[in-house]
Write an enzyme that holds these catalytic residues in place. Structure first.
Site, PDB file in Angstrom:
ATOM      1  N   SER A   1     -15.228 -36.149  47.772  1.00 49.30           N
ATOM      2  CA  SER A   1     -15.359 -35.375  49.020  1.00 49.30           C
ATOM      3  C   SER A   1     -16.415 -35.905  49.975  1.00 49.30           C
ATOM      4  CB  SER A   1     -15.689 -33.926  48.697  1.00 49.30           C
ATOM      5  OG  SER A   1     -14.531 -33.278  48.244  1.00 49.30           O
TER       6      SER A   1
ATOM      7  N   LYS B   1     -15.228 -37.043  53.220  1.00 46.37           N
ATOM      8  CA  LYS B   1     -14.745 -36.119  54.261  1.00 46.37           C
ATOM      9  C   LYS B   1     -15.509 -36.213  55.585  1.00 46.37           C
ATOM     10  CE  LYS B   1     -12.867 -32.788  50.874  1.00 46.37           C
ATOM     11  NZ  LYS B   1     -13.155 -31.526  50.178  1.00 46.37           N
TER      12      LYS B   1
ATOM     13  N   TYR C   1      -4.891 -39.218  51.260  1.00 45.95           N
ATOM     14  CA  TYR C   1      -6.161 -38.502  51.084  1.00 45.95           C
ATOM     15  C   TYR C   1      -6.754 -38.789  49.700  1.00 45.95           C
ATOM     16  CZ  TYR C   1      -9.119 -34.572  49.716  1.00 45.95           C
ATOM     17  OH  TYR C   1     -10.137 -33.817  49.220  1.00 45.95           O
TER      18      TYR C   1
ATOM     19  N   TYR D   1     -19.941 -26.247  50.720  1.00 48.92           N
ATOM     20  CA  TYR D   1     -18.954 -25.222  50.367  1.00 48.92           C
ATOM     21  C   TYR D   1     -19.579 -23.827  50.357  1.00 48.92           C
ATOM     22  CZ  TYR D   1     -16.914 -29.540  48.649  1.00 48.92           C
ATOM     23  OH  TYR D   1     -16.463 -30.815  48.534  1.00 48.92           O
TER      24      TYR D   1
ATOM     25  N   VAL E   1     -17.120 -34.497  43.835  1.00 50.10           N
ATOM     26  CA  VAL E   1     -16.974 -34.094  42.428  1.00 50.10           C
ATOM     27  C   VAL E   1     -17.265 -35.198  41.422  1.00 50.10           C
ATOM     28  CG1 VAL E   1     -15.396 -32.126  42.687  1.00 50.10           C
ATOM     29  CG2 VAL E   1     -14.466 -34.429  42.506  1.00 50.10           C
TER      30      VAL E   1
HETATM   31  N1  GLN Z   1     -10.400 -35.561  45.495  1.00 44.57           N
HETATM   32  C1  GLN Z   1     -11.008 -34.303  45.268  1.00 44.57           C
HETATM   33  C2  GLN Z   1     -10.040 -33.171  45.631  1.00 44.57           C
HETATM   34  O1  GLN Z   1      -9.465 -33.196  46.672  1.00 44.57           O
HETATM   35  C3  GLN Z   1     -12.279 -34.201  46.054  1.00 44.57           C
HETATM   36  C4  GLN Z   1     -12.947 -32.880  45.854  1.00 44.57           C
HETATM   37  C5  GLN Z   1     -14.431 -32.972  45.916  1.00 44.57           C
HETATM   38  O2  GLN Z   1     -15.063 -34.014  45.777  1.00 44.57           O
HETATM   39  N2  GLN Z   1     -15.041 -31.823  46.053  1.00 44.57           N
HETATM   40  O3  GLN Z   1      -9.830 -32.264  44.843  1.00 44.57           O
END
Ligand code: GLN
Length: 435
Positions: free
Chosen positions: A64, A67, A191, A243, A261
């Site tokens: 993430s 993003k 993605y 978040y 993550v």
């Molecule tokens: N690839 C992961 C997902 O879309 C990324 C989520 C994350 O890093 N919080 O679930």
């Protein structure tokens, strides 16, 4: 002498090392297999100095943390209007993979939750790109932020794609609201590839430093994104980056941030540094446990909270005195430091309250190291008003902090390098004007 910064980082790492709470992300099998004991931290300054301790060159997937950077690319490639029409900027206070959209518009709340990020992926590069070209645009863009060509972890990507049901559900919902107009499968595929880009803690710190450095990579010198985009991205990171822990983070750490993550965590402190940490065990919000502890510590130890009130502009007028004698004497306002609105207001007030009796007035910028647009405009307006009051105004500006000063309508200014030059000129003026 050895630099104090790496020693500090090492000490911070050894303090958090015993904390083995939390679990590596379990929903992507390849990630669950990661070595949970890895730990690293890097500071990258906006002038390109990189300090690190621990596992700073171990590669892991960006997840993430891609993003905010992809959001930046989409804004730069498509412009604000088309991106904002599809993705909002409101903190959702929800988990990253929450299946929810704004009730009236169907837009994802923000680009940091998966719904927003999946939409944003489709907005990177020009509309006519194929899915493969779009992934390439994203990888090339992330690489520009890092200052080196990044690659992809195909195993993690395949593993996540096999378990991407939730992201597919989100994408189908986006498609049903016409937020996505492309094939939901190929967007989730793109993605997921974006999330599988491999980075090191060092890379992440440089990427964050590029945001902290107004969009210019401090190592390569490349302008990666325009300044208005940087402001947008940092704002969204500070309200939505963590978040459902965004409020705790904003108050306790106060650094625009983003977690992933795989255990990465970045923070970008505008004008100062990019910070990155890596430690795979996650808390219940999906944020790295030891990463969060490290950031709390960095912020507290070094006063890095963005709401920390900066030293007052109080000191901007270093002195207000008269040089020379008789009719050629000059009133000198000697300024210092960086000048923005608040400092410029102090200068305005000083000029108003002084009501100089001398004909010649000099504003000495020798010790001013920067002046922003509003500071410059206010200063030039002071010059103009002093001219209209009958003063002969000098700007002492040896380093040209104010290029081509134009006080406008009725204003007049003579730029000189030293106070002596101003004095000579003023004395000459007085002599020449004698009948
Ligand atoms: N690839 C992961 C997902 O879309 C990324 C989520 C994350 O890093 N919080 O679930």
């Amino acid at each position: 002498m050895r630099s104090v910064v790496p020693d500090y980082l090492r000490e911070a790492l050894s303090d958090v090392e015993p904390d083995t709470s939390g679990e590596p992300a379990g929903y992507i099998p390849e990630l669950a297999a990661a070595d949970p004991d890895r730990l690293g931290a890097v500071f990258a300054t906006t002038d390109g100095e990189v300090y690190g301790a621990g596992d700073i060159d171990t590669e892991f997937t960006i997840q993430s943390i891609s993003k905010p950077f992809t959001y930046a690319l989409a804004l730069a490639d498509r412009g604000f209007g088309p991106v904002l029409a599809k993705v909002g900027v409101e903190p959702s206070g929800e988990a990253f993979n929450q299946i929810s959209l704004e009730s009236d518009t169907g837009r994802p709340y923000n680009p940091m939750i998966n719904a927003g990020a999946i939409t944003v992926h489709a907005l990177a590069g020009p509309p006519e790109l194929t899915p493969v070209e779009r992934v390439e645009r994203v990888v090339e863009g992330l690489s520009a932020f890092a200052g080196r060509r990044l690659t992809m972890d195909e195993a993690v990507c395949a593993s996540e794609l096999e378990h991407a049901h939730r992201n597919l559900a989100i994408a189908h919902m986006l498609r049903s609201h016409d937020i996505l107009t492309e094939d939901p499968r190929s967007v989730v595929d793109g993605y997921t590839r974006q999330c599988s880009v491999l980075v090191t803690t060092r890379d992440l710190a440089v990427m964050a430093a590029t945001l902290a450095n107004r969009g210019i990579n401090p190592l390569s010198g490349e302008r990666v994104i325009p300044e208005p985009v940087v402001r947008q991205v940092l704002s969204v990171m500070s309200t939505c980056g963590m978040y459902d822990a965004a409020g705790d983070w904003a108050t306790q750490v106060g650094i625009p941030a983003k977690s992933g993550v795989a255990g990465g965590l970045i923070g970008a402190l505008p004008g100062q540094i990019g910070i990155a940490t890596f430690s795979p065990r996650l808390d219940r919000h999906g944020n790295s446990v030891r990463g969060v502890s490290l950031f709390e510590r960095f912020s507290a130890d070094m006063g890095l909270h963005v709401m920390e009130v900066p030293a007052a502009a109080r000191g901007v007028v270093r002195s207000n005195h008269v040089v020379g004698r008789g009719p050629g004497a000059i009133r000198v306002l000697q300024l210092q430091g960086g000048i923005g609105f608040a400092a410029a207001e102090r200068v305005v007030r000083e000029a108003v309250e002084t009501r100089p009796a001398e004909v010649a007035v000099a504003v000495d910028l020798t010790m001013v190291y920067s002046i922003d647009d509003v500071g410059r405009r206010m200063l030039l307006e002071v010059v103009r008003r002093l001219t209209l009051d009958g003063h002969e105004v000098y700007l002492i500006d040896p380093e040209t902090v104010v290029p081509d000063p134009d006080p406008g309508d009725g204003g007049r200014v003579t730029v000189v390098g030293t106070i002596e030059q101003a004095l000579n000129s003023s004395t000459r003026q007085v002599r020449d004007s004698r009948p």
